[in-house]
Design an enzyme around this catalytic site. Structure first.
Site, PDB file in Angstrom:
ATOM      1  N   TYR A   8      10.280  96.270 105.789  1.00  0.00           N
ATOM      2  CA  TYR A   8       9.010  96.163 105.385  1.00  0.00           C
ATOM      3  C   TYR A   8       9.002  94.630 104.384  1.00  0.00           C
ATOM      4  CZ  TYR A   8       7.185 100.561 106.991  1.00  0.00           C
ATOM      5  OH  TYR A   8       6.916 101.283 108.039  1.00  0.00           O
TER       6      TYR A   8
ATOM      7  N   GLN B 272      -5.866 101.216 109.681  1.00  0.00           N
ATOM      8  CA  GLN B 272      -4.695 101.713 110.002  1.00  0.00           C
ATOM      9  C   GLN B 272      -3.666 100.727 109.498  1.00  0.00           C
ATOM     10  OE1 GLN B 272      -4.453 104.378 113.788  1.00  0.00           O
ATOM     11  NE2 GLN B 272      -6.108 102.833 114.209  1.00  0.00           N
ATOM     12  N   ASN B 273      -4.207  99.384 109.386  1.00  0.00           N
ATOM     13  CA  ASN B 273      -3.275  98.331 109.170  1.00  0.00           C
ATOM     14  C   ASN B 273      -2.688  98.259 107.460  1.00  0.00           C
ATOM     15  OD1 ASN B 273      -3.930  97.712 111.894  1.00  0.00           O
ATOM     16  ND2 ASN B 273      -5.365  96.154 111.202  1.00  0.00           N
TER      17      ASN B 273
ATOM     18  N   ASP C 171      -1.765  95.206 106.632  1.00  0.00           N
ATOM     19  CA  ASP C 171      -1.909  94.021 105.889  1.00  0.00           C
ATOM     20  C   ASP C 171      -3.276  93.806 104.806  1.00  0.00           C
ATOM     21  OD1 ASP C 171      -2.879  93.387 109.286  1.00  0.00           O
ATOM     22  OD2 ASP C 171      -4.349  92.995 107.474  1.00  0.00           O
TER      23      ASP C 171
ATOM     24  N   HIS D 131      -3.249 103.772 106.059  1.00  0.00           N
ATOM     25  CA  HIS D 131      -1.648 103.975 106.184  1.00  0.00           C
ATOM     26  C   HIS D 131      -0.937 103.242 105.220  1.00  0.00           C
ATOM     27  CE1 HIS D 131      -2.196 104.870 110.962  1.00  0.00           C
ATOM     28  NE2 HIS D 131      -2.362 105.987 110.156  1.00  0.00           N
TER      29      HIS D 131
ATOM     30  N   CYS E 178      11.478  99.674  88.780  1.00  0.00           N
ATOM     31  CA  CYS E 178       9.712 100.231  88.629  1.00  0.00           C
ATOM     32  C   CYS E 178       9.341  99.204  87.478  1.00  0.00           C
ATOM     33  CB  CYS E 178       9.558 101.654  88.569  1.00  0.00           C
ATOM     34  SG  CYS E 178       7.789 101.915  88.061  1.00  0.00           S
TER      35      CYS E 178
ATOM     36  N   THR F 265      -7.278  99.200 118.515  1.00  0.00           N
ATOM     37  CA  THR F 265      -6.344 100.299 118.287  1.00  0.00           C
ATOM     38  C   THR F 265      -6.454 101.089 119.624  1.00  0.00           C
ATOM     39  OG1 THR F 265      -5.817 102.340 117.020  1.00  0.00           O
ATOM     40  CG2 THR F 265      -8.044 101.827 117.390  1.00  0.00           C
TER      41      THR F 265
ATOM     42  N   LEU G 191      -8.845  94.608 124.044  1.00  0.00           N
ATOM     43  CA  LEU G 191      -8.574  93.517 125.051  1.00  0.00           C
ATOM     44  C   LEU G 191      -8.771  94.381 126.279  1.00  0.00           C
ATOM     45  CD1 LEU G 191      -5.404  91.828 124.295  1.00  0.00           C
ATOM     46  CD2 LEU G 191      -7.603  90.947 124.474  1.00  0.00           C
TER      47      LEU G 191
ATOM     48  N   ALA H 284     -10.547  90.195 119.856  1.00  0.00           N
ATOM     49  CA  ALA H 284     -11.392  90.470 118.632  1.00  0.00           C
ATOM     50  C   ALA H 284     -11.967  89.441 118.010  1.00  0.00           C
ATOM     51  CB  ALA H 284     -10.596  91.273 117.568  1.00  0.00           C
TER      52      ALA H 284
HETATM   53  C1  BV8 Z   1       0.501 113.060 109.776  1.00  0.00           C
HETATM   54  C2  BV8 Z   1       3.239 102.857 108.904  1.00  0.00           C
HETATM   55  C3  BV8 Z   1       0.454 115.377 109.062  1.00  0.00           C
HETATM   56  C4  BV8 Z   1       3.026 101.631 108.452  1.00  0.00           C
HETATM   57  C5  BV8 Z   1       2.253 104.217 110.673  1.00  0.00           C
HETATM   58  C6  BV8 Z   1      -1.377 115.242 116.761  1.00  0.00           C
HETATM   59  C7  BV8 Z   1      -0.864 115.102 118.125  1.00  0.00           C
HETATM   60  C8  BV8 Z   1       0.083 114.362 118.290  1.00  0.00           C
HETATM   61  C9  BV8 Z   1       0.894 113.893 117.145  1.00  0.00           C
HETATM   62  C10 BV8 Z   1       0.541 114.041 115.723  1.00  0.00           C
HETATM   63  C11 BV8 Z   1      -0.794 114.780 115.667  1.00  0.00           C
HETATM   64  N1  BV8 Z   1      -0.897 114.984 114.359  1.00  0.00           N
HETATM   65  C12 BV8 Z   1       0.183 114.383 113.833  1.00  0.00           C
HETATM   66  C13 BV8 Z   1       1.114 113.812 114.726  1.00  0.00           C
HETATM   67  C14 BV8 Z   1       2.075 112.974 114.482  1.00  0.00           C
HETATM   68  C15 BV8 Z   1       1.960 111.459 114.325  1.00  0.00           C
HETATM   69  C16 BV8 Z   1       1.339 110.898 115.684  1.00  0.00           C
HETATM   70  O1  BV8 Z   1       0.237 110.726 115.583  1.00  0.00           O
HETATM   71  N2  BV8 Z   1       2.263 110.506 116.691  1.00  0.00           N
HETATM   72  C17 BV8 Z   1       2.066 109.724 117.649  1.00  0.00           C
HETATM   73  C18 BV8 Z   1       2.962 108.750 117.961  1.00  0.00           C
HETATM   74  C19 BV8 Z   1       1.753 110.781 118.803  1.00  0.00           C
HETATM   75  N3  BV8 Z   1       1.142 111.350 113.014  1.00  0.00           N
HETATM   76  C20 BV8 Z   1       1.566 111.225 111.911  1.00  0.00           C
HETATM   77  O2  BV8 Z   1       2.831 111.319 111.635  1.00  0.00           O
HETATM   78  C21 BV8 Z   1       0.607 111.029 110.836  1.00  0.00           C
HETATM   79  N4  BV8 Z   1       0.857 112.104 109.623  1.00  0.00           N
HETATM   80  O3  BV8 Z   1       0.001 113.534 110.767  1.00  0.00           O
HETATM   81  O4  BV8 Z   1       0.782 113.925 108.822  1.00  0.00           O
HETATM   82  C22 BV8 Z   1       0.851 116.090 107.606  1.00  0.00           C
HETATM   83  C23 BV8 Z   1      -0.119 117.008 107.141  1.00  0.00           C
HETATM   84  C24 BV8 Z   1       0.064 117.894 105.952  1.00  0.00           C
HETATM   85  C25 BV8 Z   1       1.196 117.106 105.115  1.00  0.00           C
HETATM   86  C26 BV8 Z   1       2.019 116.368 105.384  1.00  0.00           C
HETATM   87  C27 BV8 Z   1       1.497 115.487 106.740  1.00  0.00           C
HETATM   88  C28 BV8 Z   1       0.915 109.859 109.977  1.00  0.00           C
HETATM   89  C29 BV8 Z   1       0.497 108.614 110.799  1.00  0.00           C
HETATM   90  C30 BV8 Z   1       0.993 107.107 110.206  1.00  0.00           C
HETATM   91  C31 BV8 Z   1       2.192 106.556 110.518  1.00  0.00           C
HETATM   92  N5  BV8 Z   1       2.328 105.288 110.231  1.00  0.00           N
HETATM   93  N6  BV8 Z   1       2.604 103.298 110.407  1.00  0.00           N
HETATM   94  C32 BV8 Z   1       3.423 100.641 109.225  1.00  0.00           C
HETATM   95  O5  BV8 Z   1       4.808 100.644 109.422  1.00  0.00           O
HETATM   96  O6  BV8 Z   1       2.675  99.812 109.829  1.00  0.00           O
HETATM   97  S1  BV8 Z   1       1.428 104.291 112.454  1.00  0.00           S
HETATM   98  C33 BV8 Z   1       1.530 102.800 113.356  1.00  0.00           C
HETATM   99  O7  BV8 Z   1       0.471 103.023 114.582  1.00  0.00           O
HETATM  100  C34 BV8 Z   1       0.864 101.657 112.827  1.00  0.00           C
HETATM  101  O8  BV8 Z   1       0.850 101.693 111.397  1.00  0.00           O
HETATM  102  C35 BV8 Z   1      -0.627 101.542 113.211  1.00  0.00           C
HETATM  103  O9  BV8 Z   1      -1.597 101.622 112.371  1.00  0.00           O
HETATM  104  C36 BV8 Z   1      -0.757 102.921 113.939  1.00  0.00           C
HETATM  105  C37 BV8 Z   1      -1.643 102.763 115.195  1.00  0.00           C
HETATM  106  O10 BV8 Z   1      -1.195 101.587 115.857  1.00  0.00           O
HETATM  107  P1  BV8 Z   1      -2.476 100.732 116.436  1.00  0.00           P
HETATM  108  O11 BV8 Z   1      -2.982 100.160 115.097  1.00  0.00           O
HETATM  109  O12 BV8 Z   1      -3.484 101.255 117.367  1.00  0.00           O
HETATM  110  O13 BV8 Z   1      -1.707  99.625 117.094  1.00  0.00           O
HETATM  111  P2  BV8 Z   1      -1.132  99.630 118.755  1.00  0.00           P
HETATM  112  O14 BV8 Z   1      -0.053  98.606 118.913  1.00  0.00           O
HETATM  113  O15 BV8 Z   1      -0.825 100.914 119.078  1.00  0.00           O
HETATM  114  O16 BV8 Z   1      -2.452  99.295 119.555  1.00  0.00           O
HETATM  115  C38 BV8 Z   1      -2.782  97.754 119.456  1.00  0.00           C
HETATM  116  C39 BV8 Z   1      -4.043  97.799 120.302  1.00  0.00           C
HETATM  117  O17 BV8 Z   1      -4.800  96.654 119.958  1.00  0.00           O
HETATM  118  C40 BV8 Z   1      -4.097  97.977 121.721  1.00  0.00           C
HETATM  119  O18 BV8 Z   1      -4.883  98.945 122.151  1.00  0.00           O
HETATM  120  C41 BV8 Z   1      -4.318  96.430 122.258  1.00  0.00           C
HETATM  121  O19 BV8 Z   1      -5.117  96.580 123.519  1.00  0.00           O
HETATM  122  C42 BV8 Z   1      -5.272  95.999 121.159  1.00  0.00           C
HETATM  123  N7  BV8 Z   1      -5.146  94.486 120.951  1.00  0.00           N
HETATM  124  C43 BV8 Z   1      -4.051  93.781 121.064  1.00  0.00           C
HETATM  125  N8  BV8 Z   1      -4.569  92.364 120.878  1.00  0.00           N
HETATM  126  C44 BV8 Z   1      -5.901  92.240 120.507  1.00  0.00           C
HETATM  127  C45 BV8 Z   1      -6.382  93.843 120.768  1.00  0.00           C
HETATM  128  N9  BV8 Z   1      -7.552  94.111 120.630  1.00  0.00           N
HETATM  129  C46 BV8 Z   1      -8.492  93.011 120.289  1.00  0.00           C
HETATM  130  N10 BV8 Z   1      -8.305  92.118 120.280  1.00  0.00           N
HETATM  131  C47 BV8 Z   1      -6.904  91.490 120.514  1.00  0.00           C
HETATM  132  N11 BV8 Z   1      -6.495  90.122 120.128  1.00  0.00           N
END
Ligand code: BV8
Length: 229
Positions: free
Chosen positions: A53, A93-94, A96, A111, A138, A178, A203, A220
């Protein structure tokens, strides 16, 4: 009157030079989630996770908002100044701060934020631009118990009550940059599609086109200003 909720993901910051997560050169192609993005990872190796981080924080501080961030800030300002009969809430979700540096004033970081740390002992979440290490005290209680102010996998996202209220009240839901992979954010569109218009800006076309009334395909920094205009 339009009540708009915009959900942004890593794609909105890609043209600012910040990597996405799941594209070819994404963060998860170079790091293992289990090693840097879970509470167990931090307990096992706080130096490695803090280092991950610290690097992300430095990248964010070198980046600048792009035309997409500025367009959303303009829309929020127009609503605030009454130039437009509507309301817009940016939920990101970002981790930044490019929305804020473009001028958005009310951004919900579900997040967490990389330019903050969180004290496990007293709960303080001070702004933080330096490196944070396991022995860093801290600033409020002095304990060496700081962690990144980030929501890791398996942790509850932040501000969910406010987000759910905004989703229930919106009549337009827009996703920008996303992949719709991570829950609960990925489930928002299914929640609102019965009572709100839905638009995806990416995209590539949405993975679940049936959930979106419209999609705008393109970078975007070009598509979001077109949509806002
Ligand atoms: C929770 C930390 C419960 C910060 C992140 C249900 C079903 C399945 C799984 C689960 C479910 N419920 C929960 C889960 C588990 C899990 C999960 O979802 N797993 C997934 C992988 C299946 N979720 C969790 O654990 C969440 N917590 O549910 O807690 C709970 C309940 C009670 C008590 C306690 C707990 C927590 C989720 C948060 C995790 N932290 N990040 C960091 O390090 O950054 S998540 C991580 O993915 C990132 O932070 C990001 O925010 C997030 C999503 O990713 P995207 O932003 O979409 O990025 P990605 O690369 O995937 O996509 C980019 C997109 O941009 C693409 O589509 C691309 O085409 C597009 N793009 C690219 N360039 C451009 C563009 N678009 C436009 N213009 C461009 N130029």
């Amino acid at each position: 009157m339009r009540n708009i909720v915009v959900l942004t993901g890593a794609g909105i910051s890609r043209e600012s030079g910040l990597h996405t997560f799941r594209d070819g050169d994404g963060v998860w192609s170079r790091h293992d989630i289990a090693e840097v993005c879970t509470p167990a990872a931090f307990r096992r190796d706080p130096l490695l996770v803090n280092g991950f981080y610290n690097d992300r924080r430095a990248e964010v501080m070198r980046a600048a908002p792009n035309a997409a961030h500025h367009a959303l800030a303009r829309l929020e300002r127009a609503a605030r100044d009454g130039q437009w009969a509507g309301d817009i809430l940016v939920v990101t979700q970002n981790i930044d701060d490019l929305h804020e540096r473009a001028g958005s004033r009310d951004v919900v970081h579900m997040h967490g934020e990389v330019r903050r740390v969180r004290c496990i002992s007293c709960g303080a979440t001070p702004g933080w631009d330096d490196d944070c290490l396991p022995h860093t005290p801290c600033p409020r209680c002095g304990a060496a118990s700081l962690r990144p102010d980030i929501v890791w996998f398996g942790e509850m996202p932040l501000h969910m009550e406010r987000i759910q209220a905004a989703l229930a009240a919106c009549d337009l839901f827009v996703t920008i940059g996303t992949s719709g992979t991570v829950y609960p954010a990925a489930g928002f569109v299914a929640q609102v599609c019965a009572h709100a218009d839905t638009l995806d800006i990416n995209l590539r076309p949405p993975a679940e086109p049936g959930l979106f009334d419209r999609s705008m395909v393109g970078p975007a920094s070009r598509t979001v200003p077109c949509w806002v205009a």
